[in-house]
Motif scaffolding. Structure first.
Motif, PDB file in Angstrom:
ATOM      1  N   HIS A 251       0.800  -1.219   0.000  1.00 30.61           N
ATOM      2  CA  HIS A 251       0.000   0.000   0.000  1.00 30.61           C
ATOM      3  C   HIS A 251       0.836   1.275   0.000  1.00 30.61           C
ATOM      4  N   ALA A 252       2.158   1.150   0.141  1.00 30.92           N
ATOM      5  CA  ALA A 252       2.990   2.359   0.231  1.00 30.92           C
ATOM      6  C   ALA A 252       2.968   3.093  -1.110  1.00 30.92           C
ATOM      7  N   PRO A 253       2.577   4.373  -1.103  1.00 31.38           N
ATOM      8  CA  PRO A 253       2.509   5.115  -2.365  1.00 31.38           C
ATOM      9  C   PRO A 253       3.821   5.078  -3.140  1.00 31.38           C
ATOM     10  N   GLU A 254       4.949   5.070  -2.410  1.00 25.55           N
ATOM     11  CA  GLU A 254       6.268   5.123  -3.041  1.00 25.55           C
ATOM     12  C   GLU A 254       6.540   3.945  -3.972  1.00 25.55           C
ATOM     13  N   GLU A 255       5.849   2.815  -3.779  1.00 29.30           N
ATOM     14  CA  GLU A 255       6.183   1.661  -4.614  1.00 29.30           C
ATOM     15  C   GLU A 255       5.055   1.280  -5.571  1.00 29.30           C
ATOM     16  N   LEU A 256       3.992   2.070  -5.620  1.00 29.12           N
ATOM     17  CA  LEU A 256       2.842   1.662  -6.436  1.00 29.12           C
ATOM     18  C   LEU A 256       3.133   1.744  -7.931  1.00 29.12           C
TER      19      LEU A 256
ATOM     20  N   ASN B  29     -10.234  -3.096  -1.792  1.00 32.82           N
ATOM     21  CA  ASN B  29     -11.208  -3.591  -0.821  1.00 32.82           C
ATOM     22  C   ASN B  29     -11.188  -2.642   0.368  1.00 32.82           C
ATOM     23  N   ILE B  30     -12.334  -2.032   0.669  1.00 27.61           N
ATOM     24  CA  ILE B  30     -12.363  -0.949   1.668  1.00 27.61           C
ATOM     25  C   ILE B  30     -12.753  -1.428   3.066  1.00 27.61           C
ATOM     26  N   GLY B  31     -12.573  -2.707   3.336  1.00 31.10           N
ATOM     27  CA  GLY B  31     -13.064  -3.289   4.587  1.00 31.10           C
ATOM     28  C   GLY B  31     -12.581  -2.632   5.874  1.00 31.10           C
ATOM     29  N   THR B  32     -11.333  -2.194   5.921  1.00 32.35           N
ATOM     30  CA  THR B  32     -10.847  -1.436   7.092  1.00 32.35           C
ATOM     31  C   THR B  32     -10.229  -0.117   6.629  1.00 32.35           C
ATOM     32  N   LEU B  33     -10.966   0.569   5.804  1.00 39.84           N
ATOM     33  CA  LEU B  33     -10.481   1.804   5.155  1.00 39.84           C
ATOM     34  C   LEU B  33     -10.117   2.899   6.150  1.00 39.84           C
ATOM     35  N   ASP B  34      -9.167   3.729   5.756  1.00 36.59           N
ATOM     36  CA  ASP B  34      -8.938   5.023   6.399  1.00 36.59           C
ATOM     37  C   ASP B  34      -8.354   5.949   5.340  1.00 36.59           C
ATOM     38  N   ALA B  35      -8.134   7.197   5.689  1.00 39.83           N
ATOM     39  CA  ALA B  35      -7.769   8.185   4.671  1.00 39.83           C
ATOM     40  C   ALA B  35      -6.498   7.810   3.900  1.00 39.83           C
ATOM     41  N   PRO B  36      -5.389   7.447   4.579  1.00 39.89           N
ATOM     42  CA  PRO B  36      -4.179   7.148   3.792  1.00 39.89           C
ATOM     43  C   PRO B  36      -4.346   5.921   2.886  1.00 39.89           C
TER      44      PRO B  36
ATOM     45  N   LEU C  30       5.540  -2.978   3.913  1.00 40.77           N
ATOM     46  CA  LEU C  30       6.250  -1.800   4.440  1.00 40.77           C
ATOM     47  C   LEU C  30       5.596  -0.480   4.060  1.00 40.77           C
ATOM     48  N   ASP C  31       5.777   0.509   4.902  1.00 37.63           N
ATOM     49  CA  ASP C  31       5.546   1.907   4.545  1.00 37.63           C
ATOM     50  C   ASP C  31       6.483   2.745   5.406  1.00 37.63           C
ATOM     51  N   ALA C  32       6.481   4.051   5.207  1.00 34.71           N
ATOM     52  CA  ALA C  32       7.492   4.896   5.850  1.00 34.71           C
ATOM     53  C   ALA C  32       7.473   4.800   7.381  1.00 34.71           C
ATOM     54  N   PRO C  33       6.315   4.917   8.041  1.00 37.49           N
ATOM     55  CA  PRO C  33       6.368   4.852   9.524  1.00 37.49           C
ATOM     56  C   PRO C  33       6.824   3.491  10.045  1.00 37.49           C
ATOM     57  N   TRP C  34       6.411   2.406   9.386  1.00 37.36           N
ATOM     58  CA  TRP C  34       6.844   1.085   9.859  1.00 37.36           C
ATOM     59  C   TRP C  34       8.341   0.903   9.641  1.00 37.36           C
TER      60      TRP C  34
ATOM     61  N   LEU D 231      11.623   0.626  -3.670  1.00 33.29           N
ATOM     62  CA  LEU D 231      11.421   0.873  -2.238  1.00 33.29           C
ATOM     63  C   LEU D 231      11.867  -0.321  -1.408  1.00 33.29           C
ATOM     64  N   ARG D 232      11.499  -1.528  -1.839  1.00 32.87           N
ATOM     65  CA  ARG D 232      11.834  -2.725  -1.066  1.00 32.87           C
ATOM     66  C   ARG D 232      13.331  -3.034  -1.110  1.00 32.87           C
TER      67      ARG D 232
END
Lengths: 276, 276, 276
Positions: A46-51, A64-71, C68-72, C102-103
């Motif tokens: 999910h990290a934007p940097e690697e998408l 899948n938005i099952g435990t969605l949040d803003a980021p 992974l993401d930045a905070p983790w 990134l990885r």
């Protein structure tokens, strides 16, 4: 059509598509296992940097938005747009749409911004999304109204077919409604899939796993056939697993075993044209 | 009392309460499956934007700090306050209290701000929370001291009964201590539950799942009976699963099967008044 | 050497080390269950505020970049440095290295900043990390090149031994490559482990669980023996589980049962010096 379903299954087996999921925490493990058992490869990131890098190698993307949040919603939108720009299929599972405004609005926003080829949800979710569109556009409401219990549907899949057609037309997508019988429509043609087991709603993530496997099939067939083939292999494996399971706990291992060795002909036999 | 336990079980079966968990990543899947097997409905959601909507439909809320961080703690506090304002039950599982200051302090803060009806933890966690209160208030310490191994208890549940009573009185809640024998107290009356299996501590999330199912019962009975009934169905299902399991791996599917078809009378027979 | 492997197994059983994982969401549950079945204790925590407290009680730390993401990543680096400052072992699982910049970069940064004693990955990941070092230092590339499919390897473990040696020398660590045969090297001495089952790659998190159990062994033996012993108990349990499993779904419960009662002699017999 039966041949198209079988061909889709054969192509998934032959190519083992890489299915990237940005999904909810609850089902990540079972979803990955379902993809592996369905002869596909799972990837969760999910990290934007690697998408951008990952959408280069992805065969399909499942949101899948099952435990969605803003980021996470931002990551879903970014990954979805990258996939569409690269001409690759996206599946949306609007988990819990109707249970909160956030979920309804996030689903409609992803539909609008990403334009997924396939939306896979339960009856309540599909009806809630269509109801919101009708409300916003002052269209008349049908007699049936959506009724959710958190992320579980209290509606029968048959009730949601008109709503599915509305979404399919509005967003030029295929809508796949899971339930005791599954209905899959592109707005004009509607397919029905029968099978599965009454134990399936007692195992968390079966619907989400069906969405993930729909992603695998979306990489290997046109959307309507892909969505129907995925539900058909689930219906076939579910029916077989139910014969061996002693309850919801033993169902899951039997289901994954059955999914791994699904009979393509049995699966294809479960798909029919529907005149609803 | 036996009749009250049976009535609670029947009410959970009849109403299938919607249990909203803000819980740790490790156990989300098994927790959701345990709730489904216990005839309840799981919902996992942490985004602040949807907590007001979701607490409208929730039957109960379970807060579990197993993989806590600052934003999730904020969501827990917000959801907890919303539930209390709406007159609905909240259960707190202070996972790992005593293992870090963050966990001890977060648990006490949630106890203070949210005032959950039920706290469900292992002996070390309950003893660590009581020890912190005694320390802050310069109360004498008992001979026994809490000893954790990360999130696992090294103390026997019996050792924690005095600590549980202190918490129960201080926060006007019921405290449920899981262990080989479970003790549940409201500060005055103490119940004991026997059963389960020595395999249960070898399966991750059994305690967290007991907390989640405690949430389902909190929606259907008064706190003391609810907490005891939840531990009783776990003790009954655990004992039955142990007869069939060949180890910790096969225990979980058998446990979920047994939980789904638990014998209410067997469960109720496991609960007794304790004179400790 | 066989005696050293058996001694490591006995020490894990006797001490039940507390293994702290900062790992990916997909495998947290199965990883925790694998640690419990392997007679260790799992702990998952990522909040920076509690890492100093927790690294005081941790026996070993396992860093896994699967989601992974930045905070983790920041938490991983902080926890890793704390463990090294406290003289305790760290294991790195560079999940998906090579699949995104990134990885690859995050793995090399953790190798450089934390200096884990053991790196455990699949062939593609190890080859991708070595390829990046060779590229940065203008070293000649070998004939074999890494080929990943997301987080799954398309390379044979044997192909990665030279890359593993390069990493081992560069970062003064042991590198453990999982595959049909596992290779473990400290740059000079190379061990090979045989066993397991072709079903293992069809269950998500088997590699990540091997990394977690490697952490348990790293708390009880020198790195080369620890890494080999962990792969040996997995190989032994996997071979036994395969005899009973009917597919990837039933494999996992059988595997955990087998892991709990692994035969230390059978495990030790699977480890050999390799002359590759």
């Amino acid at each position: 059509m039966k041949e198209e379903i079988i061909r889709a299954i054969e192509r998934v087996y032959a190519t083992s598509p890489l299915v990237h999921s940005i999904t909810n925490y609850v089902v990540m493990n079972v979803t990955a296992n379902a993809l592996l058992a369905a002869h596909a490869s799972p990837l969760m990131a999910h990290a934007p940097e690697e998408l951008d890098d990952l959408t280069d190698i992805d065969s399909a993307l499942v949101l899948n938005i099952g435990t969605l949040d803003a980021p996470w919603l931002e990551s879903m939108e970014l990954a979805g747009k990258l996939m569409r720009a690269k001409g690759k299929p996206v599946v949306l599972d609007p988990v819990g749409a109707g249970a909160s405004r956030l979920r309804t609005e996030a689903s409609l926003r992803l539909l609008d911004m990403v334009r997924p080829q396939i939306v896979r949800g339960n009856a309540s979710e599909i009806m809630a999304l269509a109801a919101e569109i009708r409300r916003a556009e002052h269209l008349p409401s049908p007699a049936d109204s959506p009724s959710t219990k958190g992320v579980d549907s209290l509606n029968d899949s048959r009730e949601a077919v008109d709503s599915a057609r509305l979404l399919a037309e509005r967003f030029a997508c295929v809508v796949s409604i899971s339930g005791e019988r599954d209905f899959i429509t592109d707005g004009e043609r509607t397919l029905m899939v029968e099978g599965g087991s009454s134990l399936m709603p007692l195992v968390t993530g079966m619907g989400c796993s069906a969405s993930a496997v729909t992603g695998a099939y979306a990489a290997c067939a046109a959307p309507l056939i892909a969505a129907a083939a995925a539900m058909a292999v689930f219906a076939s494996a579910g029916a077989r697993a139910a014969e061996k399971a002693s309850g919801p706990g033993s169902f899951l291992p039997h289901f994954l075993d059955a999914l791994y060795t699904v009979d393509a002909h049995d699966a294809a036999d479960r798909v029919r044209e529907s005149s609803i």
